[in-house]
Design an enzyme around this catalytic site. Structure first.
Site, PDB file in Angstrom:
ATOM      1  N   LYS A   1       1.965  -1.180   6.376  1.00 17.88           N
ATOM      2  CA  LYS A   1       2.068  -2.544   5.842  1.00 17.88           C
ATOM      3  C   LYS A   1       3.108  -2.614   4.734  1.00 17.88           C
ATOM      4  O   LYS A   1       3.979  -3.479   4.731  1.00 17.88           O
ATOM      5  CB  LYS A   1       0.686  -2.932   5.285  1.00 17.88           C
ATOM      6  CG  LYS A   1       0.587  -4.347   4.798  1.00 17.88           C
ATOM      7  CD  LYS A   1      -0.756  -4.602   4.108  1.00 17.88           C
ATOM      8  CE  LYS A   1      -1.922  -4.136   4.933  1.00 17.88           C
ATOM      9  NZ  LYS A   1      -3.195  -4.737   4.509  1.00 17.88           N
TER      10      LYS A   1
ATOM     11  N   LYS B   1      -5.290   3.524  -1.364  1.00 13.24           N
ATOM     12  CA  LYS B   1      -6.461   2.641  -1.400  1.00 13.24           C
ATOM     13  C   LYS B   1      -7.512   3.325  -2.259  1.00 13.24           C
ATOM     14  O   LYS B   1      -7.511   4.552  -2.394  1.00 13.24           O
ATOM     15  CB  LYS B   1      -7.011   2.422   0.013  1.00 13.24           C
ATOM     16  CG  LYS B   1      -7.830   1.166   0.168  1.00 13.24           C
ATOM     17  CD  LYS B   1      -6.973  -0.074   0.339  1.00 13.24           C
ATOM     18  CE  LYS B   1      -7.807  -1.331   0.241  1.00 13.24           C
ATOM     19  NZ  LYS B   1      -7.018  -2.519   0.598  1.00 13.24           N
TER      20      LYS B   1
ATOM     21  N   GLY C   1      -6.502  -5.784  -6.026  1.00 14.93           N
ATOM     22  CA  GLY C   1      -7.852  -6.145  -5.598  1.00 14.93           C
ATOM     23  C   GLY C   1      -8.044  -5.961  -4.103  1.00 14.93           C
ATOM     24  O   GLY C   1      -7.117  -5.676  -3.355  1.00 14.93           O
ATOM     25  N   ASP C   2      -9.270  -6.104  -3.670  1.00 12.73           N
ATOM     26  CA  ASP C   2      -9.644  -6.124  -2.244  1.00 12.73           C
ATOM     27  C   ASP C   2     -11.073  -6.674  -2.238  1.00 12.73           C
ATOM     28  O   ASP C   2     -11.463  -7.372  -3.199  1.00 12.73           O
ATOM     29  CB  ASP C   2      -9.548  -4.710  -1.639  1.00 12.73           C
ATOM     30  CG  ASP C   2      -9.684  -4.697  -0.115  1.00 12.73           C
ATOM     31  OD1 ASP C   2      -8.726  -5.068   0.576  1.00 12.73           O
ATOM     32  OD2 ASP C   2     -10.764  -4.354   0.400  1.00 12.73           O
TER      33      ASP C   2
HETATM   34  P1  NDP Z   1     -13.457 -10.991  -0.854  1.00 12.51           P
HETATM   35  O1  NDP Z   1     -14.391 -10.029  -1.485  1.00 12.51           O
HETATM   36  O2  NDP Z   1     -12.804 -12.013  -1.687  1.00 12.51           O
HETATM   37  O3  NDP Z   1     -14.175 -11.728   0.369  1.00 12.51           O
HETATM   38  C1  NDP Z   1     -14.723 -11.012   1.430  1.00 12.51           C
HETATM   39  C2  NDP Z   1     -15.431 -11.962   2.355  1.00 12.51           C
HETATM   40  O4  NDP Z   1     -15.856 -11.274   3.523  1.00 12.51           O
HETATM   41  C3  NDP Z   1     -16.684 -12.592   1.757  1.00 12.51           C
HETATM   42  O5  NDP Z   1     -16.882 -13.838   2.329  1.00 12.51           O
HETATM   43  C4  NDP Z   1     -17.760 -11.599   2.176  1.00 12.51           C
HETATM   44  O6  NDP Z   1     -19.050 -12.159   2.214  1.00 12.51           O
HETATM   45  C5  NDP Z   1     -17.286 -11.258   3.569  1.00 12.51           C
HETATM   46  N1  NDP Z   1     -17.728  -9.894   3.940  1.00 12.51           N
HETATM   47  C6  NDP Z   1     -17.437  -8.747   3.287  1.00 12.51           C
HETATM   48  N2  NDP Z   1     -18.022  -7.706   3.892  1.00 12.51           N
HETATM   49  C7  NDP Z   1     -18.684  -8.223   4.929  1.00 12.51           C
HETATM   50  C8  NDP Z   1     -19.487  -7.652   5.939  1.00 12.51           C
HETATM   51  N3  NDP Z   1     -19.722  -6.323   5.992  1.00 12.51           N
HETATM   52  N4  NDP Z   1     -20.001  -8.503   6.875  1.00 12.51           N
HETATM   53  C9  NDP Z   1     -19.769  -9.827   6.825  1.00 12.51           C
HETATM   54  N5  NDP Z   1     -19.024 -10.422   5.880  1.00 12.51           N
HETATM   55  C10 NDP Z   1     -18.495  -9.633   4.954  1.00 12.51           C
HETATM   56  O7  NDP Z   1     -12.361 -10.071  -0.112  1.00 12.51           O
HETATM   57  P2  NDP Z   1     -10.906 -10.468   0.371  1.00 12.51           P
HETATM   58  O8  NDP Z   1     -10.876 -11.882   0.840  1.00 12.51           O
HETATM   59  O9  NDP Z   1      -9.955 -10.026  -0.658  1.00 12.51           O
HETATM   60  O10 NDP Z   1     -10.708  -9.485   1.618  1.00 12.51           O
HETATM   61  C11 NDP Z   1     -11.077  -9.849   2.946  1.00 12.51           C
HETATM   62  C12 NDP Z   1     -10.351  -8.944   3.924  1.00 12.51           C
HETATM   63  O11 NDP Z   1      -8.925  -9.080   3.756  1.00 12.51           O
HETATM   64  C13 NDP Z   1     -10.626  -7.454   3.780  1.00 12.51           C
HETATM   65  O12 NDP Z   1     -10.548  -6.815   5.043  1.00 12.51           O
HETATM   66  C14 NDP Z   1      -9.460  -6.968   2.923  1.00 12.51           C
HETATM   67  O13 NDP Z   1      -9.204  -5.589   3.077  1.00 12.51           O
HETATM   68  C15 NDP Z   1      -8.343  -7.818   3.513  1.00 12.51           C
HETATM   69  N6  NDP Z   1      -7.165  -7.983   2.661  1.00 12.51           N
HETATM   70  C16 NDP Z   1      -7.260  -8.518   1.399  1.00 12.51           C
HETATM   71  C17 NDP Z   1      -6.130  -8.687   0.643  1.00 12.51           C
HETATM   72  C18 NDP Z   1      -6.162  -9.360  -0.685  1.00 12.51           C
HETATM   73  O14 NDP Z   1      -5.074  -9.628  -1.222  1.00 12.51           O
HETATM   74  N7  NDP Z   1      -7.319  -9.689  -1.245  1.00 12.51           N
HETATM   75  C19 NDP Z   1      -4.808  -8.213   1.113  1.00 12.51           C
HETATM   76  C20 NDP Z   1      -4.801  -7.756   2.477  1.00 12.51           C
HETATM   77  C21 NDP Z   1      -5.948  -7.625   3.187  1.00 12.51           C
HETATM   78  P3  NDP Z   1     -20.060 -11.983   0.959  1.00 12.51           P
HETATM   79  O15 NDP Z   1     -19.624 -13.011  -0.043  1.00 12.51           O
HETATM   80  O16 NDP Z   1     -21.412 -12.214   1.522  1.00 12.51           O
HETATM   81  O17 NDP Z   1     -19.876 -10.569   0.469  1.00 12.51           O
END
Ligand code: NDP
Length: 450
Positions: free
Chosen positions: A112, A124, A163-164
């Site tokens: 990426k 990571k 973050g993640d």
């Molecule tokens: P957040 O913590 O902000 O949000 C995660 C979301 O996914 C929440 O709605 C959470 O629900 C849900 N979730 C997490 N784990 C599970 C699970 N096991 N089953 C069902 N729902 C789940 O994270 P992000 O939005 O930052 O990240 C989301 C994805 O995007 C990840 O795969 C991350 O690696 C990827 N990503 C993020 C980036 C970033 O800049 N933030 C960059 C590139 C990729 P709940 O509130 O119930 O926990």
């Protein structure tokens, strides 16, 4: 070594690491034609070296909760590859965090980051700590204890975390404060910082916005656009929120959002007002998504963890954007997407589609983009934050957004060009793997056997 021999050796070296093996398998298959054309890469064992972390740090994190009880977690940082720049990649705080999950994420991050065109290596990290249900004070205590060890292994020229899942603006603030106190220096050691103390405008929005910019490029290849398209989105965190926002900006209709308990189906579609409610619910009040359905009188469905599919992906739509977590779309879900007429699947999350699911999408001619390409806008804008920190100045919102648009178009075109050159026109997955691999492989070749 043949494809099977490489896979077999990776399996032997990494037993009990299913997520890492899944990510490795997807890449290895795409890369074989590159190795056939470049025997030097095979001789130098470039692919196998890329699959082995340069450094894997595991540490104990001990902290006191609000009752004064001792809590114990595990922290990690995986510095996977530094051939093209300092290590860069997010921190994940979630109970499901294991070395396997972080190795898959760190491995994908190498490709990426290479695709962004910004010099950043892959890494990571994170912890099995769950911020859910913890007070702000407990989250701060944990972050301070976590940084107490992590600070020994990072700095702004060596390794710059972001973050993640589970690590948003609040956590980055606590982590940055702790680092500054320990090292007695103010540097851009983390990205995703607040505006006013080193953060970049648009960084918060970048992953979700970038995903939809990427999808617009994919649709333009077919002389279409996101306008008037019905879109399924999973997740309700950072990536999902800003994917929904950009879909609204571009005249599309986002109809779903989810958390780990369930999903909402709002047939009328999200508006900016409804999205602002969701943002407040998730970012400030840290509530459950069911509240959205109660407020806007739409459908709410509990996640059935025993079911063999997720009914969110069985709703009629044009586009699907998985933005929650890994392996959200399995073979059955992919078949349901095809059956319901979905034409585009753009991954916002990392590895949200299983290998069987991807095969179904590709076999049915769905435009499919892997997370390592379509969610790269987040880390790219982190790269822009690092540049602004080095320069000691700030770009405007418009400047950063314009750069993000350009970077996503460039990644899109790079993937398509590599896929075409290797006989898989239109296959973004193969294109992303090959283009990312070539850039890092050439750097490793030039730098010798280290
Ligand atoms: P957040 O913590 O902000 O949000 C995660 C979301 O996914 C929440 O709605 C959470 O629900 C849900 N979730 C997490 N784990 C599970 C699970 N096991 N089953 C069902 N729902 C789940 O994270 P992000 O939005 O930052 O990240 C989301 C994805 O995007 C990840 O795969 C991350 O690696 C990827 N990503 C993020 C980036 C970033 O800049 N933030 C960059 C590139 C990729 P709940 O509130 O119930 O926990």
């Amino acid at each position: 070594m043949s494809h099977n021999e490489i896979l077999e050796s990776i399996r032997k070296r990494n037993p009990n690491e299913p997520e890492f093996l899944q990510a490795a398998e997807e890449v290895i298959l795409s890369i074989m034609p590159v190795l056939d054309r470049n025997p030097a890469f095979t001789k130098l064992r470039i692919l196998e070296r890329m699959l082995e972390p340069e450094r894997l740090i595991s540490f104990r994190v001990t902290w006191l909760d609000d009752k004064g009880d001792v809590q114990l977690n595990r922290g990690y940082r995986i510095q996977m590859n530094s051939a093209i720049g300092p290590y860069k990649g997010g921190l994940r705080f979630h109970p499901s965090v294991t070395p396997s999950v972080l190795k898959f994420l760190a491995f994908e991050q190498i490709f990426k980051n290479a695709l962004t065109g910004i010099p950043m290596g892959g890494a990571k990290g994170g912890s099995d700590f769950d911020p859910k249900g913890k007070s702000d004070n407990e989250v701060m205590k944990f972050c301070q204890a976590f940084m107490g060890e992590l600070a020994r292994h990072i700095n702004h020229r060596l390794d710059v975390p972001a973050g993640d899942i589970g690590v948003g603006g609040r956590e980055i603030g606590f982590l940055f404060g702790a680092y500054k106190k320990i090292k007695n220096e103010f540097t851009g050691v983390l990205t995703g910082k607040g505006i006013g103390w080193g953060g970049s405008l648009i960084r918060t929005e970048a992953t979700g916005y970038g995903l939809i910019y990427f999808a617009e490029n994919m649709l333009q290849e077919k002389k279409e656009s996101i306008k008037d398209k019905t879109c399924l989105v999973s997740g309700s965190g950072n990536v999902a929120q800003y994917a929904i926002e950009k879909i609204i900006h571009l005249g599309g209709k986002a109809v779903t959002s989810s958390d780990s308990n369930g999903y909402v189906y709002d047939e009328a579609g999200f508006t900016q007002e409804k999205l602002d409610f969701l943002k407040d619910l998730k970012n400030n009040r840290r509530g459950r998504i069911k509240e959205y359905a109660d407020k806007y009188k739409c459908v709410y469905v509990d996640i059935d963890s025993k079911a063999d599919h997720n009914s969110l992906w069985n709703i009629k739509a044009d586009c699907a954007f998985p933005c929650a977590t890994q392996n959200e779309i399995n073979e059955k879900d992919a078949n349901n997407l095809v059956k319901n007429g979905v034409k585009l699947v753009g991954e916002g999350a990392n590895m949200p589609t299983s290998i069987d699911g991807i095969n179904v999408l590709l076999a049915n001619g769905i435009s499919y983009s892997p997370g390592k390409a379509s969610n790269a806008g987040g880390v790219a804008t982190s790269g822009l934050e690092m540049t602004q920190n080095f320069m000691g100045s700030n770009w405007t919102r418009e400047e950063v957004d314009a750069k993000l648009v350009g970077i996503m178009k460039n990644i899109h075109d790079t993937c398509l060009a590599a896929a075409k050159e290797y006989g898989k026109p239109g296959n973004y997955m193969v294109g992303a793997n090959i283009a990312g691999f070539l850039k890092v492989a050439k750097a490793m070749q030039a730098q010798g056997v280290i």
